[in-house]
Design a protein around this motif. Structure first.
Motif, PDB file in Angstrom:
ATOM      1  N   THR A  34       0.973   6.398  -1.760  1.00 58.31           N
ATOM      2  CA  THR A  34       0.261   6.501  -3.034  1.00 58.31           C
ATOM      3  C   THR A  34       1.020   5.714  -4.088  1.00 58.31           C
ATOM      4  O   THR A  34       2.217   5.919  -4.275  1.00 58.31           O
ATOM      5  N   THR A  35       0.318   4.834  -4.772  1.00 56.38           N
ATOM      6  CA  THR A  35       0.952   3.983  -5.782  1.00 56.38           C
ATOM      7  C   THR A  35       0.693   4.518  -7.184  1.00 56.38           C
ATOM      8  O   THR A  35       0.037   5.547  -7.356  1.00 56.38           O
ATOM      9  N   GLY A  36       1.169   3.787  -8.153  1.00 58.04           N
ATOM     10  CA  GLY A  36       1.068   4.207  -9.542  1.00 58.04           C
ATOM     11  C   GLY A  36      -0.218   3.841 -10.231  1.00 58.04           C
ATOM     12  O   GLY A  36      -0.289   3.861 -11.467  1.00 58.04           O
ATOM     13  N   PHE A  37      -1.261   3.519  -9.475  1.00 61.32           N
ATOM     14  CA  PHE A  37      -2.557   3.250 -10.100  1.00 61.32           C
ATOM     15  C   PHE A  37      -3.141   4.543 -10.653  1.00 61.32           C
ATOM     16  O   PHE A  37      -3.083   5.583 -10.008  1.00 61.32           O
ATOM     17  N   ASP A  38      -3.707   4.468 -11.838  1.00 58.41           N
ATOM     18  CA  ASP A  38      -4.540   5.541 -12.372  1.00 58.41           C
ATOM     19  C   ASP A  38      -5.916   5.272 -11.793  1.00 58.41           C
ATOM     20  O   ASP A  38      -6.577   4.296 -12.168  1.00 58.41           O
ATOM     21  N   TYR A  39      -6.337   6.095 -10.841  1.00 62.38           N
ATOM     22  CA  TYR A  39      -7.558   5.815 -10.099  1.00 62.38           C
ATOM     23  C   TYR A  39      -8.824   5.970 -10.934  1.00 62.38           C
ATOM     24  O   TYR A  39      -9.868   5.450 -10.558  1.00 62.38           O
ATOM     25  N   THR A  40      -8.743   6.654 -12.060  1.00 64.21           N
ATOM     26  CA  THR A  40      -9.932   6.771 -12.904  1.00 64.21           C
ATOM     27  C   THR A  40     -10.210   5.463 -13.640  1.00 64.21           C
ATOM     28  O   THR A  40     -11.359   5.134 -13.888  1.00 64.21           O
ATOM     29  N   THR A  41      -9.156   4.720 -13.974  1.00 67.07           N
ATOM     30  CA  THR A  41      -9.323   3.461 -14.704  1.00 67.07           C
ATOM     31  C   THR A  41      -8.968   2.243 -13.862  1.00 67.07           C
ATOM     32  O   THR A  41      -9.196   1.120 -14.290  1.00 67.07           O
ATOM     33  N   MET A  42      -8.369   2.483 -12.669  1.00 66.53           N
ATOM     34  CA  MET A  42      -7.859   1.425 -11.785  1.00 66.53           C
ATOM     35  C   MET A  42      -6.921   0.485 -12.550  1.00 66.53           C
ATOM     36  O   MET A  42      -6.956  -0.731 -12.403  1.00 66.53           O
ATOM     37  N   THR A  43      -6.049   1.107 -13.373  1.00 67.99           N
ATOM     38  CA  THR A  43      -5.014   0.358 -14.081  1.00 67.99           C
ATOM     39  C   THR A  43      -3.655   0.831 -13.576  1.00 67.99           C
ATOM     40  O   THR A  43      -3.534   1.927 -13.010  1.00 67.99           O
ATOM     41  N   ILE A  44      -2.637   0.007 -13.810  1.00 69.27           N
ATOM     42  CA  ILE A  44      -1.287   0.341 -13.385  1.00 69.27           C
ATOM     43  C   ILE A  44      -0.301  -0.159 -14.436  1.00 69.27           C
ATOM     44  O   ILE A  44      -0.451  -1.265 -14.959  1.00 69.27           O
ATOM     45  N   SER A  45       0.680   0.659 -14.754  1.00 74.80           N
ATOM     46  CA  SER A  45       1.713   0.302 -15.722  1.00 74.80           C
ATOM     47  C   SER A  45       2.627  -0.774 -15.144  1.00 74.80           C
ATOM     48  O   SER A  45       2.774  -0.886 -13.923  1.00 74.80           O
ATOM     49  N   ASP A  46       3.288  -1.510 -16.010  1.00 76.77           N
ATOM     50  CA  ASP A  46       4.305  -2.468 -15.577  1.00 76.77           C
ATOM     51  C   ASP A  46       5.649  -1.797 -15.347  1.00 76.77           C
ATOM     52  O   ASP A  46       6.554  -2.405 -14.785  1.00 76.77           O
ATOM     53  N   ASP A  47       5.803  -0.547 -15.796  1.00 74.59           N
ATOM     54  CA  ASP A  47       7.081   0.165 -15.748  1.00 74.59           C
ATOM     55  C   ASP A  47       7.185   1.005 -14.481  1.00 74.59           C
ATOM     56  O   ASP A  47       6.305   1.830 -14.199  1.00 74.59           O
ATOM     57  N   VAL A  48       8.266   0.834 -13.706  1.00 80.85           N
ATOM     58  CA  VAL A  48       8.415   1.546 -12.439  1.00 80.85           C
ATOM     59  C   VAL A  48       8.488   3.057 -12.628  1.00 80.85           C
ATOM     60  O   VAL A  48       7.949   3.813 -11.809  1.00 80.85           O
ATOM     61  N   VAL A  49       9.117   3.532 -13.695  1.00 77.05           N
ATOM     62  CA  VAL A  49       9.218   4.982 -13.915  1.00 77.05           C
ATOM     63  C   VAL A  49       7.836   5.556 -14.223  1.00 77.05           C
ATOM     64  O   VAL A  49       7.462   6.604 -13.694  1.00 77.05           O
ATOM     65  N   GLU A  50       7.061   4.872 -15.047  1.00 75.65           N
ATOM     66  CA  GLU A  50       5.695   5.318 -15.316  1.00 75.65           C
ATOM     67  C   GLU A  50       4.860   5.283 -14.039  1.00 75.65           C
ATOM     68  O   GLU A  50       4.031   6.168 -13.802  1.00 75.65           O
ATOM     69  N   GLN A  51       5.074   4.266 -13.202  1.00 78.41           N
ATOM     70  CA  GLN A  51       4.362   4.214 -11.930  1.00 78.41           C
ATOM     71  C   GLN A  51       4.739   5.413 -11.053  1.00 78.41           C
ATOM     72  O   GLN A  51       3.876   6.017 -10.417  1.00 78.41           O
ATOM     73  N   ALA A  52       6.029   5.745 -11.006  1.00 74.70           N
ATOM     74  CA  ALA A  52       6.469   6.901 -10.210  1.00 74.70           C
ATOM     75  C   ALA A  52       5.807   8.182 -10.707  1.00 74.70           C
ATOM     76  O   ALA A  52       5.353   9.007  -9.904  1.00 74.70           O
ATOM     77  N   GLU A  53       5.738   8.353 -12.026  1.00 73.05           N
ATOM     78  CA  GLU A  53       5.091   9.536 -12.598  1.00 73.05           C
ATOM     79  C   GLU A  53       3.622   9.589 -12.195  1.00 73.05           C
ATOM     80  O   GLU A  53       3.096  10.649 -11.833  1.00 73.05           O
ATOM     81  N   GLN A  54       2.932   8.434 -12.241  1.00 66.69           N
ATOM     82  CA  GLN A  54       1.518   8.393 -11.868  1.00 66.69           C
ATOM     83  C   GLN A  54       1.355   8.637 -10.370  1.00 66.69           C
ATOM     84  O   GLN A  54       0.426   9.331  -9.952  1.00 66.69           O
TER      85      GLN A  54
END
Length: 128
Positions: A34-54
């Protein structure tokens, strides 16, 4: 016969590739990488920590739908293209897994999309 059911998150990747976010097989739950994509918007942060949280929010939703939670995780795998990105994620990972202490592996490898900086896969056991 044990129950087997697929859990879908709505990610476009699930349909395009042909997989489920998670599979419940009896008392076992297998959550796909599972990656850091927000599946509702199909967007992903450039920040690895934010991706980990997502990643963990996405995994948490799949576990909840399967009838369990982070406390039921027995195995976790971390996949990162850049090993230097792992340590900044430790506080986020520790918040979810620090008490649980699942078996864990971190691997450095390429991911499907260059925007992806971390992918997390877990196995869990549902409570009786």
């Amino acid at each position: 016969m044990t129950e087997r059911r697929a859990i879908l998150s709505g990610s476009a990747f699930e349909e395009q590739i042909g997989y489920a976010r998670a599979v419940v097989d009896g008392d076992r739950v297998y959550v796909s990488g599972t990656t850091g994509f927000d599946y509702t918007t199909m967007t992903i942060s450039d920040d690895v920590v934010e991706q980990a949280e997502q990643c963990l929010r996405n995994i948490g939703a799949a576990l909840a739908e399967a009838g369990c939670g982070f406390g039921d995780v027995v195995r976790v795998r971390y996949l990162l293209p850049d090993r230097a990105d792992f340590e900044p994620c430790w506080p986020v990972l520790r918040r979810r897994f620090g008490e649980v202490r699942p078996a864990a592996t971190m691997m450095v490898c390429g991911l499907a999309d260059p925007r992806m900086k971390i992918e997390i896969e877990v196995d869990a056991r549902r409570p009786a």
